[in-house]
Design a protein around this motif. Structure first.
Motif, PDB file in Angstrom:
ATOM      1  N   ARG A   1       0.809  -1.218   0.000  1.00  0.00           N
ATOM      2  CA  ARG A   1       0.000   0.000   0.000  1.00  0.00           C
ATOM      3  C   ARG A   1       0.844   1.271   0.000  1.00  0.00           C
ATOM      4  NH1 ARG A   1      -5.480  -0.807   1.541  1.00  0.00           N
ATOM      5  NH2 ARG A   1      -5.580   1.074   2.777  1.00  0.00           N
TER       6      ARG A   1
ATOM      7  N   ASN B   1       1.196   2.680  -3.947  1.00  0.00           N
ATOM      8  CA  ASN B   1       0.270   3.689  -4.476  1.00  0.00           C
ATOM      9  C   ASN B   1      -0.126   4.714  -3.404  1.00  0.00           C
ATOM     10  OD1 ASN B   1      -1.424   2.058  -2.993  1.00  0.00           O
ATOM     11  ND2 ASN B   1      -2.885   1.691  -4.624  1.00  0.00           N
TER      12      ASN B   1
ATOM     13  N   LEU C   1      -1.395   4.643  -0.516  1.00  0.00           N
ATOM     14  CA  LEU C   1      -2.530   4.546   0.389  1.00  0.00           C
ATOM     15  C   LEU C   1      -1.994   4.654   1.807  1.00  0.00           C
ATOM     16  CD1 LEU C   1      -4.556   1.752  -1.396  1.00  0.00           C
ATOM     17  CD2 LEU C   1      -5.286   4.100  -1.028  1.00  0.00           C
TER      18      LEU C   1
ATOM     19  N   ALA D   1      -3.444  11.146  -6.783  1.00  0.00           N
ATOM     20  CA  ALA D   1      -4.508  10.538  -7.589  1.00  0.00           C
ATOM     21  C   ALA D   1      -3.961  10.103  -8.946  1.00  0.00           C
ATOM     22  CB  ALA D   1      -5.668  11.506  -7.756  1.00  0.00           C
ATOM     23  N   VAL D   2      -3.092  10.926  -9.537  1.00  0.00           N
ATOM     24  CA  VAL D   2      -2.500  10.593 -10.833  1.00  0.00           C
ATOM     25  C   VAL D   2      -1.650   9.332 -10.710  1.00  0.00           C
ATOM     26  CG1 VAL D   2      -0.910  11.371 -12.629  1.00  0.00           C
ATOM     27  CG2 VAL D   2      -2.544  12.981 -11.613  1.00  0.00           C
TER      28      VAL D   2
ATOM     29  N   ARG E   1      -2.027   6.899  -8.539  1.00  0.00           N
ATOM     30  CA  ARG E   1      -2.876   5.721  -8.359  1.00  0.00           C
ATOM     31  C   ARG E   1      -3.534   5.303  -9.664  1.00  0.00           C
ATOM     32  NH1 ARG E   1      -5.458   7.969  -2.751  1.00  0.00           N
ATOM     33  NH2 ARG E   1      -3.627   7.582  -1.460  1.00  0.00           N
ATOM     34  N   ARG E   2      -3.830   6.284 -10.536  1.00  0.00           N
ATOM     35  CA  ARG E   2      -4.490   5.939 -11.793  1.00  0.00           C
ATOM     36  C   ARG E   2      -3.568   5.182 -12.737  1.00  0.00           C
ATOM     37  NH1 ARG E   2      -7.871  11.626 -12.413  1.00  0.00           N
ATOM     38  NH2 ARG E   2      -8.876  11.364 -10.386  1.00  0.00           N
TER      39      ARG E   2
ATOM     40  N   ILE F   1      -1.719   2.767 -11.720  1.00  0.00           N
ATOM     41  CA  ILE F   1      -1.474   1.455 -11.124  1.00  0.00           C
ATOM     42  C   ILE F   1      -2.792   0.720 -10.915  1.00  0.00           C
ATOM     43  CG2 ILE F   1      -0.454   0.256  -9.153  1.00  0.00           C
ATOM     44  CD1 ILE F   1       1.157   2.792  -8.561  1.00  0.00           C
TER      45      ILE F   1
ATOM     46  N   TYR G   1      -5.270  -1.864  -9.173  1.00  0.00           N
ATOM     47  CA  TYR G   1      -5.326  -2.213  -7.755  1.00  0.00           C
ATOM     48  C   TYR G   1      -6.414  -3.255  -7.552  1.00  0.00           C
ATOM     49  CZ  TYR G   1      -5.604  -1.289  -2.683  1.00  0.00           C
ATOM     50  OH  TYR G   1      -5.603  -1.388  -1.315  1.00  0.00           O
TER      51      TYR G   1
ATOM     52  N   ILE H   1      -8.058  -5.998  -4.664  1.00  0.00           N
ATOM     53  CA  ILE H   1      -8.017  -6.332  -3.234  1.00  0.00           C
ATOM     54  C   ILE H   1      -8.813  -7.590  -2.933  1.00  0.00           C
ATOM     55  CG2 ILE H   1      -7.526  -4.027  -2.402  1.00  0.00           C
ATOM     56  CD1 ILE H   1     -10.434  -3.598  -1.969  1.00  0.00           C
TER      57      ILE H   1
ATOM     58  N   ALA I   1     -12.570  -7.945  -3.534  1.00  0.00           N
ATOM     59  CA  ALA I   1     -12.901  -7.290  -4.800  1.00  0.00           C
ATOM     60  C   ALA I   1     -13.241  -5.805  -4.617  1.00  0.00           C
ATOM     61  CB  ALA I   1     -14.028  -8.006  -5.537  1.00  0.00           C
ATOM     62  N   GLY I   2     -14.059  -5.477  -3.589  1.00  0.00           N
ATOM     63  CA  GLY I   2     -14.394  -4.074  -3.357  1.00  0.00           C
ATOM     64  C   GLY I   2     -15.132  -3.457  -4.523  1.00  0.00           C
TER      65      GLY I   2
END
Lengths: 371, 223, 216
Positions: free
Chosen positions: A46, A49, A51, A72-73, A75-76, A78, A80, A82, A85-86
């Motif tokens: 984590r 990215n 988090l 945010a850029v 994370r976009r 990469i 992800y 979990i 599934a989320g």
């Protein structure tokens, strides 16, 4: 390439979750973080990215430090995935998958087209597109989770225990499918698991972490089994690592000689069976020559029925690892392991002694190539 | 009572049923608007950040035990001299209506946001949604069922209490009950009670329909 | 605040307080006694569930003043009869508690019920020995809401003339006199807190197995 450069994470200056971790996850490869609980594997993932923010050290994507990027850029870029599934419960499957593409600026209809393509790619029919997450099984949700991460076609992917919330049978299927998918897409992936079997099965590179967040060993699965760095790693890999080594591809090419095996069909009379038999056991196959089980010539009284069959033997698919071949031989009541082709048709049988010879040959071959 | 309802003079005019229904709806609507304006943001904030949970739970409990009639009467006497005209009872009444409606809206919104699957929020964060996008694209839509249930109890509370506020001269269907009592006209009281009950049921139904239209079938699990 | 007035009127206020106490407690007790079997039915059978909970929701929707006024039509009582208030508040308590009891029984872990079945409990002993005790925390939470909101609703009955603390409000407005109003509000809140605490205490005594519960 994802690089950890002396990355640490402390909480309130007290407990150390990750301690000066330095390693490289190579491009296009699947790197697996594995270790007991409290080893900081999820924290490490984590931090990639952001988090979780590292307390010190840097993480670089293809040489570019992540700490200066807009979060945010970052994370976009990469994918992800979990554990549970989320998925967004209020969005349909197709809308869920399209989310990451939309976040990266793909127009809506194009994003939905990508979503439909990916649905098939992860092994779900397009009939699922307009369903909601609650209508899906755990395994199906996890496939959608993977598809959602792929929809923006990211170069990097982070997967946090992606297959641990489903039952063992489904887990095996998902792992196999994911290996096939990764062979096609070749993403740079870091995956976290607590399951050493999963790490050895999926990983190109395995990172073993110990409690307190220190690095224990970075190696390929084969190396890890053959030369664990210390007692901790040896202990973590487990007892039957000698047997597990047989599971790797290099053994598959050993080549165990196949023997021809006569077969009977259901309905055969005891007389016919005795004519076919080479010993007490006769292999029974269906009309497509697919093995059904073994019949004990001495105990069959009338025409051969389903209930007469001994089903204890496992089948090894041609070209699979020596681990499966050995298991087929060990589990067969006749002592002859049944080898089948890709579509399940009988190829022949192997004897235990031939398998043992092949293992011996492979072992010496492997030892010979050691530096 | 049927005789009361079939008398056309009871329906029209400035104190007819139609006018009273409209008044009741206006006061209730204004109170609900302000209650949402206060309760929704607080509920969203507390649900999103997890800060102040104990505070709003305590506040909701304390406000529930306040007697609404006592509160209205108290505020009318306190504020009465400040305002001239009808505002002397309208403002205190609306304040009490808002005060009673805020806790259910606040708690419903908080509970809704807090109950959103943390995995979905984590996924949203991990894929690079910004905080406000997470709030409006994920948390708010997922919290809608519980927000609506809070809205529902708030609305019923408002309609019920607005009826009581007729005692301090507020317009609306409560007039029929209070005036009927003063004039010893039981049929007018009963007619008022029937109308208030019907209004409450209809508004409740309307909110139910609205929630069915806006809540995703992915959450209600209805096909 | 005119404390001399309070002192002079203390006898009447105490009487109103007792009325208020009775009108708040009796309906909740009756409501709970009725809600236990009905909630059990609702939790067990799908048909009863939708019907009972639907009816309960509908009753809960009707504004209190309207219910006070309409009950004489149904019961044949006079408008001033305190029975109207008792019945109306019983209806509210029942409507709230049927759902609570059903939710409470629903909250009992299925493992526990299976274990009880495996030991050979029959249905009724299982209900009393296993399910109801485990449902106490949820039922108590509903009971607290019912008691506290009842204390507030009782005062509304002043508008139709039933004796209780609400009369202090109507009297205060007529005399434009704050003392009785404040006294009424304070006594109402105190009564609510007292009854709330009582339910909380009883629930804790009944659930020593809960974290933070009474130790024995």
């Amino acid at each position: 390439m994802i690089t950890f450069d002396a990355v640490s994470k402390h909480y309130r200056g007290q407990t150390v979750a990750v301690d000066k971790l330095s390693l490289t996850a190579p491009s296009g490869k699947l790197t697996i973080f594995v270790g007991p609980s409290g080893c900081g594997k999820t924290t490490s993932l984590r931090m990639v990215n952001r988090l979780i923010a590292p307390s010190s050290g840097r993480i670089l994507l293809d040489g570019e430090p992540t700490d200066t990027m807009d979060v945010a850029v970052l994370r976009r870029k990469i994918g992800y995935v979990i554990q549970n599934a989320g998925l967004f419960p209020h969005r349909t499957v197709a809308q869920n998958i399209a989310t990451t593409a939309r976040l990266n600026g793909t127009p809506k209809d194009q994003a939905l087209r990508i979503a439909h393509e990916l649905l098939e790619r992860v092994g779900l029919s397009s009939a699922f597109a307009n369903r909601y997450p609650w209508q899906l099984s755990g395994g199906q949700q996890q496939r959608v989770g993977v598809a959602r991460a792929l929809a923006s076609d990211p170069k990097f992917m982070l997967m946090d225990e992606p297959f641990s919330a489903v039952d063992p049978v489904v887990r095996g299927q998902l792992q196999d499918e994911f290996l096939r998918l990764q062979r096609d897409i070749g993403k740079t992936i870091i995956m976290v698991t607590h399951d050493i079997d999963e790490a050895l099965k999926l990983g190109d590179q395995v990172v073993v972490l110990r409690t307190g967040g220190t690095l224990a060993q970075v190696a390929t699965p084969q190396e890890l089994l053959a030369r664990p760095a210390d007692d901790f790693v040896a202990d973590f890999i487990g007892r039957d690592r000698g047997y597990r080594v047989l599971g790797f591809a290099e053994f598959a090419k050993g080549g165990v000689p196949l023997g021809a095996e006569p077969t009977a069909t259901l309905g055969a009379t005891p007389e016919t069976l005795r004519q076919i038999a080479t010993d007490r056991w006769v292999l029974v196959a269906d009309s497509m020559n697919r093995p059904l089980g073994w019949a004990d010539v001495d105990s069959v009284k009338g025409p051969l029925r389903d209930g007469d069959l001994n089903l204890s033997g496992t089948l090894a698919v041609e070209g699979s690892s020596l681990r499966h071949v050995l298991d087929a031989a060990l589990s067969s009541p006749s002592g002859r392991g049944v080898i089948v082709g890709q579509s399940g048709e009988l190829m022949g049988t192997v004897t235990l002694s031939h398998v043992a010879e092949a293992i011996e040959a492979a072992r010496t071959g492997r030892m010979g190539t050691q530096p | 009572m049927i005789a009361w309802f079939s008398d056309p003079t009871h329906w029209t005019g400035s104190d007819g049923v139609f006018a009273l229904v409209i008044q009741h709806l206006i006061y209730s609507g204004v109170a609900l608007f302000f209650a949402c304006l206060i309760g929704l943001p607080i509920g969203l904030y507390v649900g999103h950040t997890g800060r102040g949970v104990v505070l709003i739970a305590g506040l909701a409990n304390a406000l529930r035990s306040l007697p609404s009639l006592g509160l209205i009467v108290l505020l009318v006497i306190l504020f009465g001299p400040v305002f001239t005209s009808d505002m002397a009872f309208i403002v205190p009444s609306i304040i009490v209506l808002v005060l009673l409606a805020v806790p259910p809206i606040m708690s419903g919104t908080y509970a809704g946001v807090a109950a959103v699957d943390p995995a979905a929020v984590d996924a949203a964060r991990g894929m690079g949604k910004r905080p406000l996008d997470i709030l409006f694209d994920v948390e708010l839509p997922c919290a809608l069922p519980l927000i609506f249930s809070g809205l529902r109890s708030a609305t019923l509370q408002i309609i019920s209490t607005a009826t009581i506020a007729a005692y301090v001269s507020l317009g609306g269907l409560g007039r029929l009950i209070i005036d009927g009592r003063a004039q010893n006209d039981y049929y007018q009281m009963a007619a008022g009670a029937v109308l208030v009950g019907a209004l409450a049921l209809l508004v409740d139904l309307a909110i139910g329909i609205l929630s069915r239209l806006t809540v995703s079938p992915g959450l209600t699990r209805r096909l | 605040m005119r404390f001399d007035w309070l002192y002079r009127e203390s006898g009447r206020i105490a009487e109103l307080f007792l009325w208020h106490l009775g009108l708040s407690v009796i309906p909740v007790v009756i409501g709970l006694l009725l809600a236990l079997p009905l909630g059990w039915l609702a939790q067990r059978a799908g048909f009863f569930r939708s019907t009972l909970l639907g009816a309960a929701g509908l009753l809960y929707t009707i504004p209190s003043l309207a219910l006070f006024v309409l009950l004489p039509l149904v019961l044949g009582t006079r408008i001033l009869d305190p029975m109207n208030v008792v019945v109306a508040l019983t209806v509210y308590a029942l409507a709230l508690l049927v759902r609570t009891v059903s939710d409470g029984l629903e909250s009992v872990p299925p493992d526990v019920i299976q274990a009880a079945n495996a030991m050979g409990y029959r249905r009724l002993p299982r209900l009393f020995v296993v399910e109801l005790p485990l449902a106490v925390p949820v039922i108590a939470a509903g009971l607290r809401v019912a008691v506290v909101s009842n204390v507030s609703i009782v005062s509304v009955a002043a508008l139709i003339g039933t004796p209780q603390l609400g009369l202090l409000f109507t009297q205060g407005l007529q005399l434009r006199f704050l003392t009785p109003i404040i006294a009424g509000i304070v006594l109402c809140v105190l009564l609510a807190a007292l009854l709330d605490g009582l339910v909380l205490f009883a629930a804790k005594r009944m659930t020593p197995w809960q974290p933070g519960g009474a130790e024995r």
